[in-house]
Design a protein around this motif. Structure first.
Motif, mmCIF file in Angstrom:
data_model
loop_
_atom_site.group_PDB
_atom_site.id
_atom_site.type_symbol
_atom_site.label_atom_id
_atom_site.label_comp_id
_atom_site.label_asym_id
_atom_site.label_seq_id
_atom_site.Cartn_x
_atom_site.Cartn_y
_atom_site.Cartn_z
ATOM 1 N N PRO A 252 0.827 -1.217 0.000
ATOM 2 C CA PRO A 252 0.000 0.000 0.000
ATOM 3 C C PRO A 252 0.857 1.260 0.000
ATOM 4 O O PRO A 252 2.054 1.236 0.312
ATOM 5 C CB PRO A 252 -0.801 -0.123 1.306
ATOM 6 C CG PRO A 252 -0.708 -1.557 1.698
ATOM 7 C CD PRO A 252 0.617 -2.031 1.203
ATOM 8 N N ASN A 253 0.217 2.361 -0.321
ATOM 9 C CA ASN A 253 0.895 3.659 -0.296
ATOM 10 C C ASN A 253 0.858 4.189 1.140
ATOM 11 O O ASN A 253 -0.014 4.957 1.520
ATOM 12 C CB ASN A 253 0.199 4.633 -1.244
ATOM 13 C CG ASN A 253 0.988 5.920 -1.428
ATOM 14 O OD1 ASN A 253 1.811 6.280 -0.594
ATOM 15 N ND2 ASN A 253 0.733 6.612 -2.519
ATOM 16 N N GLU A 268 6.948 -4.493 11.180
ATOM 17 C CA GLU A 268 7.080 -4.595 9.721
ATOM 18 C C GLU A 268 5.743 -4.780 9.020
ATOM 19 O O GLU A 268 5.650 -4.574 7.809
ATOM 20 C CB GLU A 268 8.005 -5.761 9.360
ATOM 21 C CG GLU A 268 7.467 -7.150 9.664
ATOM 22 C CD GLU A 268 7.623 -7.555 11.126
ATOM 23 O OE1 GLU A 268 7.167 -8.657 11.483
ATOM 24 O OE2 GLU A 268 8.201 -6.754 11.896
ATOM 25 N N LYS A 269 4.697 -5.117 9.760
ATOM 26 C CA LYS A 269 3.381 -5.304 9.147
ATOM 27 C C LYS A 269 2.740 -3.973 8.763
ATOM 28 O O LYS A 269 1.915 -3.918 7.851
ATOM 29 C CB LYS A 269 2.457 -6.066 10.096
ATOM 30 C CG LYS A 269 2.900 -7.487 10.372
ATOM 31 C CD LYS A 269 1.939 -8.186 11.323
ATOM 32 C CE LYS A 269 2.382 -9.612 11.613
ATOM 33 N NZ LYS A 269 1.456 -10.291 12.561
ATOM 34 N N LYS A 270 3.062 -2.912 9.470
ATOM 35 C CA LYS A 270 2.530 -1.578 9.205
ATOM 36 C C LYS A 270 0.999 -1.583 9.100
ATOM 37 O O LYS A 270 0.415 -1.038 8.152
ATOM 38 C CB LYS A 270 3.155 -0.986 7.935
ATOM 39 C CG LYS A 270 4.649 -0.748 8.056
ATOM 40 C CD LYS A 270 5.206 -0.040 6.838
ATOM 41 C CE LYS A 270 6.698 0.228 6.992
ATOM 42 N NZ LYS A 270 7.268 0.910 5.818
ATOM 43 N N LEU A 286 -12.987 9.075 8.786
ATOM 44 C CA LEU A 286 -12.101 8.530 7.754
ATOM 45 C C LEU A 286 -12.072 7.010 7.892
ATOM 46 O O LEU A 286 -11.693 6.476 8.940
ATOM 47 C CB LEU A 286 -10.693 9.110 7.900
ATOM 48 C CG LEU A 286 -9.648 8.700 6.855
ATOM 49 C CD1 LEU A 286 -10.076 9.084 5.454
ATOM 50 C CD2 LEU A 286 -8.292 9.329 7.185
ATOM 51 N N TYR A 287 -12.474 6.309 6.842
ATOM 52 C CA TYR A 287 -12.661 4.868 6.898
ATOM 53 C C TYR A 287 -11.723 4.153 5.920
ATOM 54 O O TYR A 287 -11.287 4.731 4.923
ATOM 55 C CB TYR A 287 -14.105 4.504 6.546
ATOM 56 C CG TYR A 287 -15.133 5.076 7.495
ATOM 57 C CD1 TYR A 287 -15.661 4.314 8.526
ATOM 58 C CD2 TYR A 287 -15.594 6.391 7.346
ATOM 59 C CE1 TYR A 287 -16.612 4.835 9.397
ATOM 60 C CE2 TYR A 287 -16.540 6.926 8.210
ATOM 61 C CZ TYR A 287 -17.050 6.134 9.237
ATOM 62 O OH TYR A 287 -17.990 6.669 10.091
ATOM 63 N N LEU A 288 -11.451 2.886 6.211
ATOM 64 C CA LEU A 288 -10.683 2.029 5.311
ATOM 65 C C LEU A 288 -11.566 0.885 4.834
ATOM 66 O O LEU A 288 -12.397 0.380 5.592
ATOM 67 C CB LEU A 288 -9.458 1.442 6.019
ATOM 68 C CG LEU A 288 -8.372 2.412 6.486
ATOM 69 C CD1 LEU A 288 -7.236 1.627 7.145
ATOM 70 C CD2 LEU A 288 -7.838 3.257 5.342
ATOM 71 N N CYS A 293 -6.561 -2.620 4.378
ATOM 72 C CA CYS A 293 -6.665 -2.803 5.830
ATOM 73 C C CYS A 293 -5.566 -3.711 6.373
ATOM 74 O O CYS A 293 -5.274 -3.682 7.571
ATOM 75 C CB CYS A 293 -8.020 -3.387 6.198
ATOM 76 S SG CYS A 293 -9.427 -2.339 5.763
ATOM 77 N N GLY A 294 -4.961 -4.524 5.514
ATOM 78 C CA GLY A 294 -3.967 -5.490 5.969
ATOM 79 C C GLY A 294 -2.547 -4.995 6.009
ATOM 80 O O GLY A 294 -1.647 -5.755 6.392
ATOM 81 N N GLY A 295 -2.306 -3.744 5.649
ATOM 82 C CA GLY A 295 -0.931 -3.262 5.646
ATOM 83 C C GLY A 295 -0.056 -4.113 4.740
ATOM 84 O O GLY A 295 -0.406 -4.397 3.597
ATOM 85 N N MET A 296 1.090 -4.558 5.270
ATOM 86 C CA MET A 296 1.985 -5.405 4.490
ATOM 87 C C MET A 296 1.495 -6.842 4.407
ATOM 88 O O MET A 296 2.044 -7.640 3.644
ATOM 89 C CB MET A 296 3.396 -5.382 5.098
ATOM 90 C CG MET A 296 4.146 -4.087 4.840
ATOM 91 S SD MET A 296 4.395 -3.741 3.076
ATOM 92 C CE MET A 296 5.479 -5.077 2.596
ATOM 93 N N GLU A 297 0.486 -7.186 5.170
ATOM 94 C CA GLU A 297 -0.108 -8.524 5.079
ATOM 95 C C GLU A 297 -1.099 -8.540 3.906
ATOM 96 O O GLU A 297 -2.315 -8.616 4.088
ATOM 97 C CB GLU A 297 -0.787 -8.903 6.387
ATOM 98 C CG GLU A 297 0.182 -9.072 7.553
ATOM 99 C CD GLU A 297 -0.492 -9.563 8.819
ATOM 100 O OE1 GLU A 297 0.058 -10.466 9.471
ATOM 101 O OE2 GLU A 297 -1.567 -9.039 9.158
#
Length: 327
Positions: A252-253, A268-270, A286-288, A293-297
């Motif tokens: 993700p950005n 590291e998952k961010k 502000l919603y996701l 939603c999983g970051g690096m996962e």
């Protein structure tokens, strides 16, 4: 400045689901998509077949009919395009969001074309925009790409494919079948366990018979015009090479999320901070939604298990609106 109840950033399947849910609930909305409808799916390989069956890719109960149980890219493009057009969703294409600011309880969303105002913003941008770079010399050469399209391009060429996941394995097999001489560079000790169950035996058989050369526990050290240097367990090896497909995954950005004020986990998952019962982040309103939603996962959320986010968010917004009215 145009004003809405909800602005949805991202016009992929989950962004479209959010638009449908907003329209059903009577909320004013607009979807802002930086490319064509379902931009990320458009840039998938031309022959890609989904892991999920068609009914698991359906949104809002709209039937998805495909030729096989697991649809292909062109069928998905047709399905989501027809949802947008037949439901007359308000989606602005080729309009990239450049900034989101919140002031006095409302968001101002600025794109490369317009400015908008809304009480709520949904980020449904996915993770396909930013590749995980190898950070090696020569990665920026024209012969190197982090995206794969059509195997015909690599016919009769010496091709190196980097990666062990679905995208890399699909590319290696397809290009080999079109006449490419394929070498597969895998950082770990085996082909990824998450590779599609009907594809994994195929690639293993091709490797074992010698049709595709696999280098395990190996990394690229340098990419040159006519060769690449790899680091193998037996030491450095130089391979003659025409093209490199570095299909090492995407992310993700995170810079954009941080700019919006969304807090990320320190590991590291961010993982972005949000309430799973409402999908609201640490920033009110502000919603996701979706895989972001999983970051690096990036293997955690898919269309099939995140399409419910749309209804969760709209119910949360309506609940907040009702509290404001009562107050």
């Amino acid at each position: 400045m145009k004003q809405f109840d909800v602005i949805i950033v991202g016009g992929g399947p989950i962004g479209i689901a959010c638009g449908l849910a907003a329209k059903t609930k009577g909320l004013s909305y607009v979807i802002l998509e930086k490319g064509p409808i379902v931009n990320s799916l458009f840039y998938y390989p031309v022959n890609m077949q989904f892991f999920s069956s068609s009914e698991k890719l359906e949104i809002d109960g709209i039937p998805f009919i495909s030729n096989e149980a697991k649809p292909k890219r062109n069928e998905a493009l047709e399905y989501y395009r027809r949802i947008v057009t037949s439901n007359q969703l308000d989606i602005q294409l080729f309009e990239k969001v450049e900034n989101v600011e919140k002031r006095d309880g409302r968001f101002t969303v600025i794109s490369n074309k317009n400015s908008y105002s809304a009480s709520n913003v949904i980020i449904a941008t996915g993770f396909y925009d930013l590749p995980n770079r190898m950070n090696v010399p020569g990665e920026n050469l024209p012969k190197t790409s982090h995206y794969y399209d059509d195997p015909h391009f690599y016919a009769n060429q010496k091709l190196v494919v980097v990666g062990a996941s679905n995208s890399a394995i699909d590319a290696a097999l397809e290009c080999w079948r079109k006449g490419a001489e394929v070498s597969l560079i895998i950082r770990g000790s085996e082909v990824g366990q998450r590779v599609k169950y009907w594809v994994r035996p195929d690639i293993i058989n091709r490797i074992e018979e010698g049709s595709i050369k696999a280098y395990y526990n190996t990394t690229i050290q340098e990419i040159r015009e006519t060769e690449i240097l790899i680091d193998t367990p037996e030491g450095p090896v130089t391979l003659e090479n025409d093209f490199v497909l570095a299909l090492t995954g995407y992310k993700p950005n995170f810079a954009f999320l941080k700019k919006l004020g969304i807090e990320l986990s320190d590991d590291e998952k961010k993982l972005p901070q949000y309430n799973p019962e409402t999908m609201e982040t640490n920033v009110d309103g502000l919603y996701l939604a979706g895989v972001i939603c999983g970051g690096m996962e990036t293997h955690k959320w898919f269309i099939e298990n995140s399409r419910i986010h749309a209804k969760i968010i709209m119910n949360a917004i309506l609940h907040e609106n009702s509290k404001i009215v009562e107050a």
